[in-house]
Write a protein that holds these residues in place. Structure first.
Motif, PDB file in Angstrom:
ATOM      1  N   UNK A  84       0.760  -1.362   0.180  1.00 41.29           N
ATOM      2  CA  UNK A  84       0.007   0.004  -0.008  1.00 41.29           C
ATOM      3  C   UNK A  84       0.936   1.182  -0.050  1.00 41.29           C
ATOM      4  N   UNK A  85       2.277   1.183   0.219  1.00 44.47           N
ATOM      5  CA  UNK A  85       2.962   2.287   0.348  1.00 44.47           C
ATOM      6  C   UNK A  85       3.639   2.744  -1.425  1.00 44.47           C
ATOM      7  N   UNK A  86       3.209   1.886  -1.941  1.00 43.90           N
ATOM      8  CA  UNK A  86       3.653   2.018  -3.334  1.00 43.90           C
ATOM      9  C   UNK A  86       2.541   2.491  -4.481  1.00 43.90           C
ATOM     10  N   UNK A  87       2.758   3.226  -5.341  1.00 43.22           N
ATOM     11  CA  UNK A  87       1.955   3.377  -6.546  1.00 43.22           C
ATOM     12  C   UNK A  87       1.395   2.225  -7.322  1.00 43.22           C
ATOM     13  N   UNK A  88       0.442   1.943  -7.743  1.00 46.34           N
ATOM     14  CA  UNK A  88      -0.225   0.956  -8.717  1.00 46.34           C
ATOM     15  C   UNK A  88       1.042   0.394  -9.587  1.00 46.34           C
ATOM     16  N   UNK A  89       1.835   1.278 -10.179  1.00 47.09           N
ATOM     17  CA  UNK A  89       2.751   0.630 -10.861  1.00 47.09           C
ATOM     18  C   UNK A  89       3.950   1.158 -10.406  1.00 47.09           C
ATOM     19  N   UNK A  90       4.452   1.350  -9.001  1.00 44.92           N
ATOM     20  CA  UNK A  90       5.498   1.558  -8.487  1.00 44.92           C
ATOM     21  C   UNK A  90       6.456   0.174  -8.659  1.00 44.92           C
ATOM     22  N   UNK A  91       7.657   0.326  -8.135  1.00 48.75           N
ATOM     23  CA  UNK A  91       8.565  -0.525  -8.501  1.00 48.75           C
ATOM     24  C   UNK A  91       9.449  -0.552  -7.143  1.00 48.75           C
ATOM     25  N   UNK A  92      10.009  -1.919  -6.913  1.00 50.50           N
ATOM     26  CA  UNK A  92      10.886  -2.359  -5.812  1.00 50.50           C
ATOM     27  C   UNK A  92      12.009  -3.176  -6.410  1.00 50.50           C
ATOM     28  N   UNK A  93      13.511  -2.693  -6.548  1.00 48.67           N
ATOM     29  CA  UNK A  93      14.479  -3.488  -6.988  1.00 48.67           C
ATOM     30  C   UNK A  93      15.475  -3.561  -5.884  1.00 48.67           C
ATOM     31  N   UNK A  94      16.035  -4.696  -5.645  1.00 47.92           N
ATOM     32  CA  UNK A  94      16.804  -5.084  -4.464  1.00 47.92           C
ATOM     33  C   UNK A  94      18.215  -5.235  -5.041  1.00 47.92           C
ATOM     34  N   UNK A  95      19.283  -4.532  -4.558  1.00 52.32           N
ATOM     35  CA  UNK A  95      20.497  -4.842  -5.304  1.00 52.32           C
ATOM     36  C   UNK A  95      20.363  -4.822  -6.927  1.00 52.32           C
ATOM     37  N   UNK A  96      21.078  -5.683  -7.523  1.00 48.76           N
ATOM     38  CA  UNK A  96      21.033  -5.623  -8.962  1.00 48.76           C
ATOM     39  C   UNK A  96      19.975  -6.547  -9.509  1.00 48.76           C
ATOM     40  N   UNK A  97      19.145  -7.003  -8.689  1.00 52.01           N
ATOM     41  CA  UNK A  97      17.987  -8.018  -9.005  1.00 52.01           C
ATOM     42  C   UNK A  97      16.883  -7.495 -10.100  1.00 52.01           C
ATOM     43  N   UNK A  98      16.218  -8.173 -10.433  1.00 54.39           N
ATOM     44  CA  UNK A  98      15.041  -7.588 -11.322  1.00 54.39           C
ATOM     45  C   UNK A  98      14.027  -6.946 -10.639  1.00 54.39           C
ATOM     46  N   UNK A  99      13.523  -5.820 -11.084  1.00 56.59           N
ATOM     47  CA  UNK A  99      12.602  -4.965 -10.399  1.00 56.59           C
ATOM     48  C   UNK A  99      11.306  -5.698 -10.184  1.00 56.59           C
ATOM     49  N   UNK A 100      10.607  -5.747  -9.148  1.00 54.84           N
ATOM     50  CA  UNK A 100       9.111  -5.916  -9.014  1.00 54.84           C
ATOM     51  C   UNK A 100       8.371  -4.759  -9.529  1.00 54.84           C
ATOM     52  N   UNK A 101       7.911  -4.878 -10.449  1.00 51.67           N
ATOM     53  CA  UNK A 101       6.837  -3.641 -11.129  1.00 51.67           C
ATOM     54  C   UNK A 101       5.475  -3.923 -10.947  1.00 51.67           C
ATOM     55  N   UNK A 102       4.977  -2.887 -10.393  1.00 51.23           N
ATOM     56  CA  UNK A 102       3.374  -2.862  -9.959  1.00 51.23           C
ATOM     57  C   UNK A 102       3.082  -3.385  -8.395  1.00 51.23           C
ATOM     58  N   UNK A 103       2.152  -2.690  -8.085  1.00 48.58           N
ATOM     59  CA  UNK A 103       1.971  -3.305  -6.449  1.00 48.58           C
ATOM     60  C   UNK A 103       1.545  -4.751  -6.324  1.00 48.58           C
ATOM     61  N   UNK A 104       1.055  -5.581  -7.019  1.00 45.25           N
ATOM     62  CA  UNK A 104       1.158  -6.919  -6.735  1.00 45.25           C
ATOM     63  C   UNK A 104       2.571  -7.345  -6.931  1.00 45.25           C
ATOM     64  N   UNK A 105       3.439  -7.178  -7.633  1.00 47.58           N
ATOM     65  CA  UNK A 105       4.476  -7.537  -7.609  1.00 47.58           C
ATOM     66  C   UNK A 105       5.363  -7.448  -6.559  1.00 47.58           C
ATOM     67  N   UNK A 106       5.075  -6.064  -6.095  1.00 45.95           N
ATOM     68  CA  UNK A 106       5.959  -5.624  -4.665  1.00 45.95           C
ATOM     69  C   UNK A 106       5.179  -6.342  -3.504  1.00 45.95           C
TER      70      UNK A 106
END
Length: 137
Positions: free
Chosen positions: A27-49
């Protein structure tokens, strides 16, 4: 966002990571927000986060994330954290982990995270998964 608001946001964000509720964290992320950890693939979208948060919460059921500090840096902010937990989830090592790191946040106009770039020492994390966290100073 002023410093008081940033500190409040970061405190609530840390509590969401510690809540064992991936929906609370997402809920802290926008619907299309992303979370990337180190050099990993980003989790894009709230459901991926949400899925990323859930994977950490499952692997470390006793996980606690604490705010170390939050600082504004131009158009971004940095959330410095202290993370502890025991890897007792499915297939876990049973070892305790204590890590420090930070996320660099870019906010959307609505005040939610549009992008988070997370950083921590991956080699130290892997070592602690094998051997456990060092003694608390």
């Amino acid at each position: 966002m002023d410093q008081t608001q940033l500190t409040d946001f970061a405190t609530r964000y840390a509590a969401a990571w510690s809540s064992r509720s991936p929906d609370s964290l997402a809920a802290f992320y926008t619907e299309d927000g992303s979370l990337q950890v180190n050099a990993g693939a980003p989790a894009v979208g709230r459901s991926a986060v949400r899925a990323t948060a859930e994977s950490f919460m499952t692997a470390f059921p006793d996980m606690v994330v604490r705010l170390d500090s939050a600082v504004q840096s131009g158009a971004t902010a940095r959330f410095y954290w202290i993370w502890t937990g025991t890897n007792t989830g499915p297939g876990g090592t049973g070892k305790a982990v204590r890590m420090t790191g930070y996320e660099e946040w870019t906010f959307a106009p609505n005040g939610l995270i549009a992008q988070s770039l997370g950083h921590y020492d991956e080699a130290e994390y892997q070592r602690q998964l094998r051997e456990g966290a060092p003694p608390t100073p």
